[in-house]
Motif scaffolding. Structure first.
Motif, PDB file in Angstrom:
ATOM      1  N   ASP A   1       0.811  -1.230   0.000  1.00  0.00           N
ATOM      2  CA  ASP A   1       0.000   0.000   0.000  1.00  0.00           C
ATOM      3  C   ASP A   1       0.841   1.276   0.000  1.00  0.00           C
ATOM      4  N   TYR A   2       1.980   1.253   0.694  1.00  0.00           N
ATOM      5  CA  TYR A   2       2.696   2.499   0.945  1.00  0.00           C
ATOM      6  C   TYR A   2       4.094   2.583   0.319  1.00  0.00           C
ATOM      7  N   CYS A   3       4.610   1.506  -0.213  1.00  0.00           N
ATOM      8  CA  CYS A   3       5.961   1.528  -0.782  1.00  0.00           C
ATOM      9  C   CYS A   3       5.881   1.136  -2.256  1.00  0.00           C
ATOM     10  N   ILE A   4       5.803   2.137  -3.100  1.00  0.00           N
ATOM     11  CA  ILE A   4       5.589   1.907  -4.532  1.00  0.00           C
ATOM     12  C   ILE A   4       6.740   1.098  -5.122  1.00  0.00           C
ATOM     13  N   GLY A   5       6.373   0.035  -5.850  1.00  0.00           N
ATOM     14  CA  GLY A   5       7.377  -0.773  -6.540  1.00  0.00           C
ATOM     15  C   GLY A   5       8.013  -1.848  -5.686  1.00  0.00           C
TER      16      GLY A   5
END
Length: 318
Positions: free
Chosen positions: A52-56
């Motif tokens: 949800d909060y750490c793209i990639g």
């Protein structure tokens, strides 16, 4: 109490994943005194958070290492070789004292994969051991950050600056940009109420005190990028347009030295170039180029160059 233990356990797992560790359910269950299912639930919560909060990024099971790891699927991740190139530039700059250098190296090392960290440390170990910072030895990171915040917020500041003769001088200035040139960081700033419109240059290691005075400025004469193109020699003064002949072997090096350079004429043996700079600091560089450079304009600067050259020659007349 149970919730506290769970929170502590989940944070510990998350921290280990962030540091590149491989998490094995059975080992963790034994370490924390819980069941493998409990560890799995902890990992599922961490996986959901990272998704949800750490793209990639994602938490995946690595069958080769037989444990859970963080996998980065972003094309913007930095590799060990890219970090190594940045560190080489950092070491060659000699800009930071050893304490700050160690902090920076540890920080950049932590962002590459754990499997590459030891190789990275081995590559820089010898250079780090022989690293010789510039003589002032002062910490700079906090000062650079604070000045950067004043620049971003367009806050007028009062600085106490130690001149080369050792005397302190106060100035109220509009901070415009920070640049690095030949071992030193500089603050480029417009002096408030100065008769000169052009900016002044302050070596950041010589700035003793910085204080905001609670006012903002709207000085817009030069955009940050355009300003930096004209400040190669870190001397204050009027904006000058140089015109000179170059007959050396590397025209590319001249064009790189002057981001504003334009080729006016090009012949078989020489090239005529025009470029903009602030102040007369360029004279020292022109003298260092010997017969490869002939300054044509401004006429006043050409005359000053001729005078300096004559004085230099007279020192070696027997």
């Amino acid at each position: 109490m149970l919730d506290d233990r769970k929170a502590s356990r989940v944070l510990s797992l998350y921290d280990r994943l962030r540091k590149g560790s491989v998490l094995k359910k059975e080992h963790l269950a034994t370490e924390f005194g819980v069941s493998p299912k409990t560890v799995q639930r902890d990992l599922d919560e961490i996986r959901a958070y990272i998704t949800d909060y750490c793209i990639g990024e994602s938490v995946v099971y690595d069958y080769g290492q037989k444990g859970y790891v963080i996998e980065n699927n972003s094309s913007n991740t930095i590799s060990a070789v890219e970090v190594f190139a940045l560190v080489k530039i950092l070491l060659e700059s000699r800009a930071f004292n050893k304490v700050e250098l160690d902090r920076v190296l540890d920080s950049v090392c932590s962002i590459i994969s754990k499997s590459e960290q030891q190789a990275f440390r081995d590559l820089v170990l010898n250079e780090k051991y022989h690293y010789q910072p510039v003589s002032h030895g002062k910490p700079l990171l906090s000062m650079i950050w604070d000045l950067g915040q004043f620049i971003m917020k367009k806050e007028i500041i009062k600085i106490t600056y130690k001149k080369m003769d050792g005397r302190d001088r106060e100035r109220t200035v509009y901070p415009l940009a920070i640049v690095f040139s030949e071992f030193y960081f500089y603050l480029i700033a417009k002096i408030e109420n100065s008769e000169y419109e052009t900016p002044a240059f302050y070596r950041i290691d010589r700035i003793v005190v910085v204080k905001s005075i609670g006012r903002k400025f709207s000085y817009q004469r030069y955009e940050d990028g355009e300003l930096k193109k004209r400040v190669q020699f870190m001397y204050g003064g009027q904006l000058l347009t140089l015109k000179f002949k170059y007959n050396g072997p590397s025209l590319e090096s001249i064009m790189d030295r002057f981001p504003t350079a334009q080729i006016i004429e090009q012949f078989e043996q020489e090239t005529v170039i025009k470029a903009e700079v602030f102040g007369k600091g360029c004279l020292m560089w022109i003298l260092s180029q010997g017969e490869q450079i002939e300054l044509l304009e401004p006429i006043e600067l050409r005359e000053e160059l001729r005078k300096r050259s004559t004085e230099l020659l007279n020192r070696y007349v027997f």
